[in-house]
Write a protein that holds these residues in place. Structure first.
Motif, PDB file in Angstrom:
ATOM      1  N   PRO A 100       0.813  -1.220   0.000  1.00  0.00           N
ATOM      2  CA  PRO A 100       0.000   0.000   0.000  1.00  0.00           C
ATOM      3  C   PRO A 100       0.846   1.270   0.000  1.00  0.00           C
ATOM      4  CG  PRO A 100      -0.035  -0.990   2.175  1.00  0.00           C
ATOM      5  CD  PRO A 100       0.639  -1.983   1.253  1.00  0.00           C
ATOM      6  N   THR A 101       2.068   1.184   0.515  1.00  0.00           N
ATOM      7  CA  THR A 101       2.966   2.339   0.455  1.00  0.00           C
ATOM      8  C   THR A 101       3.260   2.701  -0.996  1.00  0.00           C
ATOM      9  OG1 THR A 101       4.008   1.716   2.556  1.00  0.00           O
ATOM     10  CG2 THR A 101       5.211   3.253   1.151  1.00  0.00           C
ATOM     11  N   ILE A 116      -6.858   0.255   1.317  1.00  0.00           N
ATOM     12  CA  ILE A 116      -5.998  -0.922   1.473  1.00  0.00           C
ATOM     13  C   ILE A 116      -4.947  -0.679   2.555  1.00  0.00           C
ATOM     14  CG2 ILE A 116      -4.260  -2.348   0.326  1.00  0.00           C
ATOM     15  CD1 ILE A 116      -5.857  -1.924  -2.276  1.00  0.00           C
ATOM     16  N   TYR A 117      -4.409   0.524   2.579  1.00  0.00           N
ATOM     17  CA  TYR A 117      -3.427   0.880   3.612  1.00  0.00           C
ATOM     18  C   TYR A 117      -4.068   0.777   4.990  1.00  0.00           C
ATOM     19  CZ  TYR A 117       0.757   3.340   5.284  1.00  0.00           C
ATOM     20  OH  TYR A 117       1.943   3.659   5.899  1.00  0.00           O
ATOM     21  N   GLY A 118      -5.304   1.273   5.119  1.00  0.00           N
ATOM     22  CA  GLY A 118      -6.009   1.204   6.402  1.00  0.00           C
ATOM     23  C   GLY A 118      -6.253  -0.225   6.847  1.00  0.00           C
ATOM     24  N   VAL A 119      -6.614  -1.094   5.905  1.00  0.00           N
ATOM     25  CA  VAL A 119      -6.868  -2.506   6.242  1.00  0.00           C
ATOM     26  C   VAL A 119      -5.604  -3.159   6.783  1.00  0.00           C
ATOM     27  CG1 VAL A 119      -7.381  -4.785   5.276  1.00  0.00           C
ATOM     28  CG2 VAL A 119      -8.776  -2.814   4.625  1.00  0.00           C
ATOM     29  N   ILE A 120      -4.479  -2.956   6.104  1.00  0.00           N
ATOM     30  CA  ILE A 120      -3.227  -3.597   6.516  1.00  0.00           C
ATOM     31  C   ILE A 120      -2.730  -3.045   7.851  1.00  0.00           C
ATOM     32  CG2 ILE A 120      -0.784  -3.864   5.904  1.00  0.00           C
ATOM     33  CD1 ILE A 120      -1.670  -4.158   3.007  1.00  0.00           C
ATOM     34  N   LEU A 121      -2.845  -1.736   8.062  1.00  0.00           N
ATOM     35  CA  LEU A 121      -2.433  -1.169   9.346  1.00  0.00           C
ATOM     36  C   LEU A 121      -3.334  -1.659  10.470  1.00  0.00           C
ATOM     37  CD1 LEU A 121      -1.510   2.528   8.457  1.00  0.00           C
ATOM     38  CD2 LEU A 121       0.018   0.597   8.841  1.00  0.00           C
ATOM     39  N   PHE A 122      -4.637  -1.797  10.185  1.00  0.00           N
ATOM     40  CA  PHE A 122      -5.558  -2.323  11.199  1.00  0.00           C
ATOM     41  C   PHE A 122      -5.168  -3.751  11.578  1.00  0.00           C
ATOM     42  CE2 PHE A 122      -9.253  -4.984  12.114  1.00  0.00           C
ATOM     43  CZ  PHE A 122      -9.757  -4.353  13.245  1.00  0.00           C
TER      44      PHE A 122
END
Length: 216
Positions: A100-101, A116-122
């Motif tokens: 996502p980065t 997608i970035y939010g999902v992975i960080l969550f």
């Protein structure tokens, strides 16, 4: 089977360092910049700004995760095989952060990139919570006949878990926010790094020395 923590921590450090290296390699100059003239150099290099900002933020997130992971392992005395799998679960989600980065660097105003970035960080934050709660349930922190130390460790864990839930809530909120306001989503991403910027650990030097003695 009880397992010492040193090898687990060393392996985790290696994985996180590789993840950061992979993110650096994803920053690439477009062909238009490679073949440009000197007069246009500075202007054309500005196209890298989204990639550099995305890398800087993800580097900060991974750095804060590593610091808190280090402090967690500093307090525990031992681990078991299930704990190792939970640690691998955390490393799995951390290893996905370069993806996502890269998306955010290439398309910073695309809602799906932020979602997608939010999902992975969550999921990474959730994995960290599972790791800590498992260690608490199986008494990996506590040392016999050290009531003051155990009380301090309890406070550290409670504070960290509370912040963990707040960070998870912010990451979860960032997913729908990505389709409503990207700026709101980006603000949600910043909540957990701010909360965990100062790692949760044992501040008392005497108590910290006791942990080191017991772990040795």
């Amino acid at each position: 089977m009880n397992i010492t923590t040193n090898r687990v921590e060393a392996f985790s450090d290696g994985v996180i360092s590789i993840v950061i290296t992979i993110m650096v390699f994803s920053i690439k100059l477009p062909d238009s910049v490679i073949h440009m003239s000197d007069k246009r150099e500075l202007k054309e290099l500005l196209v890298l700004a989204p990639q550099l900002i995305a890398y800087l933020f993800s580097f900060t997130v991974l750095g804060i995760m590593w610091l808190n992971h280090h402090h967690l392992f500093h307090m525990i005395r031992m681990v078991d095989e299930k704990f190792l799998w939970l640690n691998l679960h955390l490393l799995f989600w951390l290893s996905l952060i370069p993806f996502p980065t890269y998306l955010l660097g290439e398309a910073p105003f695309l809602s799906y990139s932020a979602a997608i970035y939010g999902v992975i960080l969550f999921m990474a934050s959730f994995a960290f919570l599972l790791l800590r709660r498992y260690a608490i349930r199986h008494n990996f922190f506590y040392i016999e006949e050290e009531q003051a130390l155990n009380k301090t460790i309890n406070k550290v864990n409670k504070r960290s878990i509370t912040k963990n839930y707040v960070g998870m809530a912010a990451y979860l909120a960032s997913i729908p926010a990505s389709f409503w306001s990207l700026y709101a989503a980006y603000a949600c991403f910043a909540v957990a790094p701010i909360l965990f910027f100062i790692p949760d650990g044992v501040d008392d030097e005497k108590l910290a020395e006791k942990i080191i003695e017991k772990n040795d």
